[in-house]
Motif scaffolding. Structure first.
Motif, PDB file in Angstrom:
ATOM      1  N   PHE A  27       0.825  -1.199   0.000  1.00  0.00           N
ATOM      2  CA  PHE A  27       0.000   0.000   0.000  1.00  0.00           C
ATOM      3  C   PHE A  27       0.865   1.257   0.000  1.00  0.00           C
ATOM      4  CE2 PHE A  27      -2.558  -3.267   2.094  1.00  0.00           C
ATOM      5  CZ  PHE A  27      -3.727  -3.198   1.364  1.00  0.00           C
ATOM      6  N   GLY A  28       1.950   1.208   0.724  1.00  0.00           N
ATOM      7  CA  GLY A  28       2.859   2.313   0.907  1.00  0.00           C
ATOM      8  C   GLY A  28       3.913   1.876   1.896  1.00  0.00           C
ATOM      9  N   SER A  29       4.756   2.793   2.324  1.00  0.00           N
ATOM     10  CA  SER A  29       5.807   2.416   3.265  1.00  0.00           C
ATOM     11  C   SER A  29       5.334   2.479   4.710  1.00  0.00           C
ATOM     12  CB  SER A  29       7.025   3.317   3.072  1.00  0.00           C
ATOM     13  OG  SER A  29       6.692   4.676   3.357  1.00  0.00           O
ATOM     14  N   HIS A  30       4.436   3.437   5.004  1.00  0.00           N
ATOM     15  CA  HIS A  30       3.981   3.643   6.380  1.00  0.00           C
ATOM     16  C   HIS A  30       2.508   4.061   6.387  1.00  0.00           C
ATOM     17  CE1 HIS A  30       8.350   4.087   6.810  1.00  0.00           C
ATOM     18  NE2 HIS A  30       8.197   3.778   8.087  1.00  0.00           N
ATOM     19  N   TRP A  31       1.898   3.929   7.551  1.00  0.00           N
ATOM     20  CA  TRP A  31       0.593   4.543   7.789  1.00  0.00           C
ATOM     21  C   TRP A  31       0.812   5.738   8.703  1.00  0.00           C
ATOM     22  CZ3 TRP A  31      -2.942   1.036   5.493  1.00  0.00           C
ATOM     23  CH2 TRP A  31      -4.200   1.619   5.239  1.00  0.00           C
ATOM     24  N   GLY A  32       0.216   6.853   8.335  1.00  0.00           N
ATOM     25  CA  GLY A  32       0.227   8.010   9.207  1.00  0.00           C
ATOM     26  C   GLY A  32      -1.047   8.025  10.032  1.00  0.00           C
ATOM     27  N   LEU A  33      -1.621   9.204  10.242  1.00  0.00           N
ATOM     28  CA  LEU A  33      -2.941   9.324  10.857  1.00  0.00           C
ATOM     29  C   LEU A  33      -3.933   9.493   9.713  1.00  0.00           C
ATOM     30  CD1 LEU A  33      -2.073  11.822  13.734  1.00  0.00           C
ATOM     31  CD2 LEU A  33      -2.333   9.333  13.916  1.00  0.00           C
ATOM     32  N   GLY A  34      -4.650   8.434   9.397  1.00  0.00           N
ATOM     33  CA  GLY A  34      -5.574   8.457   8.266  1.00  0.00           C
ATOM     34  C   GLY A  34      -4.895   8.180   6.944  1.00  0.00           C
ATOM     35  N   TRP A  35      -3.840   8.918   6.604  1.00  0.00           N
ATOM     36  CA  TRP A  35      -3.162   8.774   5.318  1.00  0.00           C
ATOM     37  C   TRP A  35      -2.280   7.522   5.247  1.00  0.00           C
ATOM     38  CZ3 TRP A  35      -4.873  11.457   1.475  1.00  0.00           C
ATOM     39  CH2 TRP A  35      -5.248  12.807   1.589  1.00  0.00           C
ATOM     40  N   ILE A  36      -2.181   6.945   4.045  1.00  0.00           N
ATOM     41  CA  ILE A  36      -1.111   6.017   3.699  1.00  0.00           C
ATOM     42  C   ILE A  36       0.030   6.859   3.152  1.00  0.00           C
ATOM     43  CG2 ILE A  36      -0.434   4.060   2.259  1.00  0.00           C
ATOM     44  CD1 ILE A  36      -3.464   3.384   2.071  1.00  0.00           C
ATOM     45  N   LEU A  37       1.240   6.597   3.622  1.00  0.00           N
ATOM     46  CA  LEU A  37       2.396   7.408   3.254  1.00  0.00           C
ATOM     47  C   LEU A  37       3.382   6.603   2.416  1.00  0.00           C
ATOM     48  CD1 LEU A  37       3.007   9.022   6.762  1.00  0.00           C
ATOM     49  CD2 LEU A  37       1.542   9.868   4.916  1.00  0.00           C
ATOM     50  N   ASP A  38       3.997   7.263   1.445  1.00  0.00           N
ATOM     51  CA  ASP A  38       4.962   6.592   0.591  1.00  0.00           C
ATOM     52  C   ASP A  38       5.891   7.630  -0.006  1.00  0.00           C
ATOM     53  OD1 ASP A  38       6.229   4.481  -0.621  1.00  0.00           O
ATOM     54  OD2 ASP A  38       4.521   3.839  -1.832  1.00  0.00           O
ATOM     55  N   GLU A  39       6.901   7.176  -0.738  1.00  0.00           N
ATOM     56  CA  GLU A  39       7.759   8.050  -1.524  1.00  0.00           C
ATOM     57  C   GLU A  39       7.917   7.450  -2.912  1.00  0.00           C
ATOM     58  OE1 GLU A  39      11.520   8.922   0.188  1.00  0.00           O
ATOM     59  OE2 GLU A  39      10.682  10.207   1.768  1.00  0.00           O
ATOM     60  N   TRP A  40       7.757   8.282  -3.926  1.00  0.00           N
ATOM     61  CA  TRP A  40       8.004   7.881  -5.313  1.00  0.00           C
ATOM     62  C   TRP A  40       9.166   8.715  -5.822  1.00  0.00           C
ATOM     63  CZ3 TRP A  40       2.322   8.447  -7.488  1.00  0.00           C
ATOM     64  CH2 TRP A  40       1.507   7.482  -6.875  1.00  0.00           C
ATOM     65  N   ASP A  41      10.233   8.063  -6.193  1.00  0.00           N
ATOM     66  CA  ASP A  41      11.426   8.776  -6.668  1.00  0.00           C
ATOM     67  C   ASP A  41      11.855   9.841  -5.664  1.00  0.00           C
ATOM     68  OD1 ASP A  41      11.298   7.258  -9.000  1.00  0.00           O
ATOM     69  OD2 ASP A  41      10.153   8.782 -10.088  1.00  0.00           O
ATOM     70  N   GLY A  42      11.728   9.514  -4.371  1.00  0.00           N
ATOM     71  CA  GLY A  42      12.123  10.428  -3.317  1.00  0.00           C
ATOM     72  C   GLY A  42      11.127  11.520  -3.004  1.00  0.00           C
ATOM     73  N   VAL A  43       9.961  11.510  -3.669  1.00  0.00           N
ATOM     74  CA  VAL A  43       8.943  12.545  -3.481  1.00  0.00           C
ATOM     75  C   VAL A  43       7.842  12.005  -2.558  1.00  0.00           C
ATOM     76  CG1 VAL A  43       7.158  13.891  -4.639  1.00  0.00           C
ATOM     77  CG2 VAL A  43       9.409  13.593  -5.708  1.00  0.00           C
TER      78      VAL A  43
END
Length: 426
Positions: free
Chosen positions: A257-273
């Motif tokens: 899904f992504g690298s981490h879960w925040g509060l509500g959001w799924i968090l990730d980085e694409w090409d460092g962004v």
């Protein structure tokens, strides 16, 4: 770019879809296909779809507004707010899917304004799937409880609180929760069908009202984009609240899904962004929201059946390199020479609404809950990739997703798949 949906929907057997994205200071919109195969009514940019679990970001924003008002904190015990319910669980656990309340408890408590209060009472009878904070396991129930907290602290029914706290301040005119409001617009119907088979309209239009704070919002793609943009350019939430929601809270076991879960959001980085996102699935409808806070690019895609995961992946691969100069992180692929099958994790894994059976090279997923009559068991190819780690691909589809077999702190085994932790029962 204006023909993107028209090109991709047939490829992924999607009856109809709506796309909106913010780029260069304005919202661009596109629609393709039909709202309902039985009626042939065309999708327009003003059509409303069910956005499912993207609703959880809205409910999180409500909680953050109440935190700003000093009504609670992330560490406030749920039991203090909901009359002794869920001892040991804090508000933070609800918003990060670490509360241990079985996530797929789709309990219908009727259409009345007391539906969330009655749902919360029913949760008292559930045995915890795991201690709070012991694992990440996607929990619709946890967000229903968060919505109930909103009701208790505001004195409003959740739907009304949503309107007064978020929808009306953001000026959203095509965002609703109840079917009697949605039906005033061009509204999508979901479609079901096994991979490779023709799609058919679902016999049940929507989920029960008691699941509202976890997945009941219906909206246009443009309104979803406006909501996503509110985290970047609106004074609705403080900068501190926006930052808190985008701060990693839980590392995801496989990163599908992504690298981490925040509060509500799924968090990730694409090409460092940095990328904030959330998806949603209801009965035959799916949705996806991506926000790239650095560039401000915000994209919402809504669809009503077919291979929506494939459609959204294809849209992202085409859109984001052009709009933001980045590409989505590649999904995992099985190794050319996978490890031998050990059999160590063969067996049956069960939670309230699902049964997962692992046999050599195969995974069978059965919905045993409220919507079992709408879903055939799903069958997957299962490939080992390392110690306790596998990749699964549903028959007839192309995308692989991660599976992890591990243990809770007490040593009891569980399987993590689809964002959910499912204990081994035999």
């Amino acid at each position: 770019m204006t023909k993107l949906l028209a090109e991709l929907c047939p490829e992924f057997r999607v009856p109809g879809a709506s796309l909106a994205y913010w780029h260069d200071g304005e919202i661009h919109q596109e629609a393709a296909g039909v709202l309902n195969l039985a009626t042939g009514v065309e999708v327009t940019p003003g059509s409303i779809f069910q956005i499912g679990s993207i609703t959880k970001v809205w409910t999180t924003a409500q909680i953050m507004l109440l935190i700003e008002q000093g009504r609670l904190t992330l560490d406030t015990p749920v039991a203090r707010l909901l009359d002794g319910l869920c001892p040991g669980v804090a508000v933070r656990h609800l918003l990060t899917h670490t509360c241990g309340v079985d996530g797929d408890f789709f309990h219908d408590t009727g259409r009345g304004d007391d539906c969330l209060a009655r749902y919360a009472e029913a949760v008292r009878e559930l045995a915890p799937a795991h201690p709070a904070g012991a694992a990440h396991s996607y929990s619709n129930a946890g967000f229903v409880l968060a919505g109930r907290i909103v009701e208790v602290l505001t004195g409003q029914v959740w739907d009304d609180a949503l309107r007064s706290m978020l929808i009306e301040p953001l000026g959203l005119t095509h965002t609703w929760t109840l079917p009697e409001d949605v039906i005033r617009f061009r509204a999508a119907t979901g479609h079901l069908g096994e991979p490779g088979e023709p799609q058919r309209p679902t016999p049940t239009w929507g989920i029960m009202r008691s699941i509202g704070p976890a997945g009941l919002i219906c909206a246009t793609a443009a309104d979803v984009v406006r909501f996503g943009r509110s985290f970047l350019d609106s004074p609705l939430l403080s900068a501190a609240s926006v930052e808190a929601m985008a701060t990693p809270q839980v590392e995801l076991p496989y990163g599908s899904f992504g690298s981490h879960w925040g509060l509500g959001w799924i968090l990730d980085e694409w090409d460092g962004v940095p990328v904030w996102s959330h998806g949603g699935n209801t009965i035959g409808q799916s949705a996806m929201l991506w926000v790239l806070p650095g560039s401000g690019v915000t994209v919402a895609a809504l669809a009503n059946g077919g291979d929506t995961a494939g459609l959204f992946r294809a849209l992202a691969a085409r859109l984001f390199p052009e709009l933001a100069g980045v590409s989505p992180r590649p999904l995992p692929q099985p190794p050319a020479d996978p490890p031998a099958w050990s059999g160590e994790h063969d067996g049956v894994y069960e939670r309230t609404s699902a049964r997962i059976t692992v046999t050599p090279g195969r995974l069978r997923y059965e919905n045993t809950g409220s919507f079992a009559d709408l879903d055939e068991p799903m069958h997957y190819t299962l490939v080992p990739v390392g110690e306790g780690r596998y990749l699964a691909r549903r028959d007839g589809e192309e995308l692989w997703s991660g599976v992890v077999c591990t243990t809770f702190p007490d040593g009891s085994p569980y399987l993590y798949f689809g964002g959910r932790a499912t204990p081994k029962t035999r």
